[in-house]
Design an enzyme around this catalytic site. Structure first.
Site, PDB file in Angstrom:
ATOM      1  N   MET A 110       0.849  -1.191   0.000  1.00 13.37           N
ATOM      2  CA  MET A 110       0.000   0.000   0.000  1.00 13.37           C
ATOM      3  C   MET A 110       0.890   1.247   0.000  1.00 13.37           C
ATOM      4  O   MET A 110       0.479   2.324   0.445  1.00 13.37           O
ATOM      5  CB  MET A 110      -0.933  -0.011   1.214  1.00 13.37           C
ATOM      6  CG  MET A 110      -1.909  -1.191   1.173  1.00 13.37           C
ATOM      7  SD  MET A 110      -3.455  -0.915   2.048  1.00 13.37           S
ATOM      8  CE  MET A 110      -2.880  -0.746   3.714  1.00 13.37           C
ATOM      9  N   GLY A 111       2.129   1.104  -0.475  1.00  9.76           N
ATOM     10  CA  GLY A 111       3.023   2.255  -0.580  1.00  9.76           C
ATOM     11  C   GLY A 111       3.619   2.659   0.752  1.00  9.76           C
ATOM     12  O   GLY A 111       3.643   1.866   1.696  1.00  9.76           O
TER      13      GLY A 111
ATOM     14  N   GLN B   8      -2.663 -12.013   8.235  1.00 10.31           N
ATOM     15  CA  GLN B   8      -2.925 -11.749   6.818  1.00 10.31           C
ATOM     16  C   GLN B   8      -2.343 -12.858   5.940  1.00 10.31           C
ATOM     17  O   GLN B   8      -2.941 -13.248   4.941  1.00 10.31           O
ATOM     18  CB  GLN B   8      -2.341 -10.385   6.437  1.00 10.31           C
ATOM     19  CG  GLN B   8      -2.377 -10.066   4.960  1.00 10.31           C
ATOM     20  CD  GLN B   8      -2.010  -8.629   4.658  1.00 10.31           C
ATOM     21  OE1 GLN B   8      -2.863  -7.752   4.718  1.00 10.31           O
ATOM     22  NE2 GLN B   8      -0.771  -8.360   4.324  1.00 10.31           N
TER      23      GLN B   8
ATOM     24  N   HIS C   9       9.166   1.108   2.986  1.00 11.76           N
ATOM     25  CA  HIS C   9      10.262   1.141   3.955  1.00 11.76           C
ATOM     26  C   HIS C   9      11.111  -0.117   3.745  1.00 11.76           C
ATOM     27  O   HIS C   9      10.829  -0.920   2.834  1.00 11.76           O
ATOM     28  CB  HIS C   9       9.718   1.243   5.388  1.00 11.76           C
ATOM     29  CG  HIS C   9       8.654   0.225   5.696  1.00 11.76           C
ATOM     30  ND1 HIS C   9       8.912  -1.126   5.778  1.00 11.76           N
ATOM     31  CD2 HIS C   9       7.321   0.356   5.924  1.00 11.76           C
ATOM     32  CE1 HIS C   9       7.799  -1.772   6.063  1.00 11.76           C
ATOM     33  NE2 HIS C   9       6.821  -0.906   6.148  1.00 11.76           N
TER      34      HIS C   9
ATOM     35  N   SER D 115       4.457   1.071   7.799  1.00 12.02           N
ATOM     36  CA  SER D 115       4.179   2.406   7.250  1.00 12.02           C
ATOM     37  C   SER D 115       3.524   3.280   8.312  1.00 12.02           C
ATOM     38  O   SER D 115       3.693   4.493   8.331  1.00 12.02           O
ATOM     39  CB  SER D 115       3.254   2.294   6.042  1.00 12.02           C
ATOM     40  OG  SER D 115       3.850   1.455   5.086  1.00 12.02           O
TER      41      SER D 115
ATOM     42  N   ASP E  28       2.545  -9.159   9.396  1.00 10.20           N
ATOM     43  CA  ASP E  28       1.087  -9.301   9.283  1.00 10.20           C
ATOM     44  C   ASP E  28       0.769 -10.790   9.157  1.00 10.20           C
ATOM     45  O   ASP E  28       0.234 -11.244   8.144  1.00 10.20           O
ATOM     46  CB  ASP E  28       0.589  -8.515   8.068  1.00 10.20           C
ATOM     47  CG  ASP E  28       0.837  -7.031   8.230  1.00 10.20           C
ATOM     48  OD1 ASP E  28       0.382  -6.462   9.234  1.00 10.20           O
ATOM     49  OD2 ASP E  28       1.532  -6.446   7.378  1.00 10.20           O
TER      50      ASP E  28
ATOM     51  N   GLU F   4       5.937 -11.413   7.486  1.00 13.53           N
ATOM     52  CA  GLU F   4       5.483 -12.144   8.679  1.00 13.53           C
ATOM     53  C   GLU F   4       4.872 -11.204   9.729  1.00 13.53           C
ATOM     54  O   GLU F   4       4.128 -11.630  10.588  1.00 13.53           O
ATOM     55  CB  GLU F   4       6.676 -12.909   9.273  1.00 13.53           C
ATOM     56  CG  GLU F   4       6.292 -13.876  10.366  1.00 13.53           C
ATOM     57  CD  GLU F   4       7.489 -14.632  10.928  1.00 13.53           C
ATOM     58  OE1 GLU F   4       8.618 -14.431  10.434  1.00 13.53           O
ATOM     59  OE2 GLU F   4       7.290 -15.407  11.871  1.00 13.53           O
TER      60      GLU F   4
ATOM     61  N   GLY G  42      11.208  -2.850   5.170  1.00 10.33           N
ATOM     62  CA  GLY G  42      10.461  -4.116   5.194  1.00 10.33           C
ATOM     63  C   GLY G  42      10.030  -4.481   3.778  1.00 10.33           C
ATOM     64  O   GLY G  42      10.231  -5.616   3.316  1.00 10.33           O
ATOM     65  N   HIS G  43       9.450  -3.513   3.063  1.00 10.98           N
ATOM     66  CA  HIS G  43       9.044  -3.773   1.673  1.00 10.98           C
ATOM     67  C   HIS G  43      10.261  -4.108   0.811  1.00 10.98           C
ATOM     68  O   HIS G  43      10.218  -4.994  -0.040  1.00 10.98           O
ATOM     69  CB  HIS G  43       8.368  -2.534   1.074  1.00 10.98           C
ATOM     70  CG  HIS G  43       7.100  -2.127   1.755  1.00 10.98           C
ATOM     71  ND1 HIS G  43       6.989  -0.982   2.493  1.00 10.98           N
ATOM     72  CD2 HIS G  43       5.888  -2.729   1.818  1.00 10.98           C
ATOM     73  CE1 HIS G  43       5.759  -0.873   2.967  1.00 10.98           C
ATOM     74  NE2 HIS G  43       5.069  -1.927   2.581  1.00 10.98           N
TER      75      HIS G  43
HETATM   76  O1  PAF Z   1      -0.198  -5.583   3.910  1.00 10.13           O
HETATM   77  C1  PAF Z   1      -0.590  -4.698   3.127  1.00 10.13           C
HETATM   78  O2  PAF Z   1       0.091  -3.713   2.840  1.00 10.13           O
HETATM   79  C2  PAF Z   1      -1.978  -4.821   2.490  1.00 10.13           C
HETATM   80  O3  PAF Z   1      -2.854  -5.428   3.386  1.00 10.13           O
HETATM   81  C3  PAF Z   1      -1.960  -5.565   1.143  1.00 10.13           C
HETATM   82  C4  PAF Z   1      -1.479  -6.976   1.299  1.00 10.13           C
HETATM   83  C5  PAF Z   1      -1.060  -4.824   0.165  1.00 10.13           C
HETATM   84  C6  PAF Z   1      -3.360  -5.603   0.548  1.00 10.13           C
HETATM   85  O4  PAF Z   1      -3.866  -4.330   0.329  1.00 10.13           O
END
Ligand code: PAF
Length: 282
Positions: free
Chosen positions: A30-31, A155, A34, A188, A152, A150, A36-37
């Site tokens: 979701m932009g 999720q 950081h 974020s 999340d 991990e 982590g991404h």
């Molecule tokens: O973890 C996230 O950033 C969001 O939940 C995801 C997986 C991009 C879905 O919108």
């Protein structure tokens, strides 16, 4: 770096990549990128021939409009960051209409227990929204692998459900949580919290490690009280939940069944911002 904003352009590029039998990796975000991404992207680049990063703040996963509106946005900076990581990344940057075509609603899923507890309980409809966007992205990209953090963890169980039920050919790669030097999990949402509270947030990982060391020695209810007391001793910190649950089913902790794998989950509200973290404890 290739940036694509609409699905038809994207489908043409994906069709070309498919025709060349390239292994496609997808990193949904979701932009407000950081480290982590960036670690997800790095792992994806090691495992796949092409890496797509999607940047989309998905409205249907926010059960609270204020939370959606205040979610951090830094589009130009995100592009800069991605460019500095690699010139060969593909970025999908759609507008809300491109994804939802004016019908901004989540599909309903039957996740059983995994949706009824922790984040699912505190944020009604959240995981329906997450699953809706994941389904849409998986349909568009048909990736070989999808990369999630991990941090999340709940999720990732939802994503595994989607894969098991609708996209059995996709491999879910769960990547380790990236932490700052104090142990705070990168998120974020950390950008929404004052520097002073961020410094104090190291308590979250400290407490998870304390639980890991002590959960077989201290009785569960007592452990919960200790966690609450330590968190709420800090000004503006409020414990939203702390729970130990079975690692895959998210069933409640059963002290008589020590053969299960258990994970501790925590959510702390700091200056009104919810930070979540978790740790496998046995
Ligand atoms: O973890 C996230 O950033 C969001 O939940 C995801 C997986 C991009 C879905 O919108």
């Amino acid at each position: 770096m290739t940036i694509v904003k609409n699905i038809s352009d994207l489908s043409n590029i994906i069709a070309d990549q498919y025709s060349k039998s390239l292994k496609i990796g997808l990193v949904p975000t979701m932009g407000s990128l950081h480290n982590g991404h960036l670690s997800l992207i790095k792992i994806a680049k090691e495992k796949c021939d092409v890496v797509w990063v999607s940047i989309f703040i998905n409205p249907t996963q926010f059960n609270n409009l204020k939370d959606y509106e205040s979610y951090p946005k830094q589009n130009l900076n995100d592009i800069k960051i991605l460019k500095s990581v690699s010139s060969s990344i593909y970025v999908f940057f759609p507008a809300v209409n491109e994804i939802y075509n004016k019908k901004i609603v989540a599909q309903k899923f039957k996740f059983d227990n995994i949706n009824k507890v922790l984040e699912g309980k505190k944020r009604p409809g959240h995981f329906d929204g997450v699953a809706t966007i994941i389904m849409k992205l998986f349909k568009i990209f048909k990736p070989s692998m999808a990369f999630f953090g991990e941090k999340d963890y709940q999720q990732t169980l939802i994503v595994q459900y989607i894969i098991d039920n609708y996209f059995p050919n996709i491999d879910l790669i769960i990547c380790p949580t990236i932490r700052n030097s104090d142990g705070l999990a990168l998120s974020s949402r950390n950008k929404l919290i004052s520097d002073q509270s961020i410094n104090q947030s190291k308590i979250i990982f400290e407490i998870l490690n304390f639980v890991k060391m002590n959960f077989s020695k201290i009785e569960y209810n007592k452990l919960i009280k200790i966690v609450k007391k330590r968190i709420e001793a800090i000004n503006k910190f409020e414990l939203e939940y702390f729970e130990i649950r079975e690692n895959i089913t998210l069933n409640s902790y059963d002290p008589k069944n020590q053969k299960n794998n258990y994970r501790a989950f925590i959510c702390v509200k700091i200056e009104g911002v919810r930070l979540i973290d978790n740790l496998l404890i046995n």
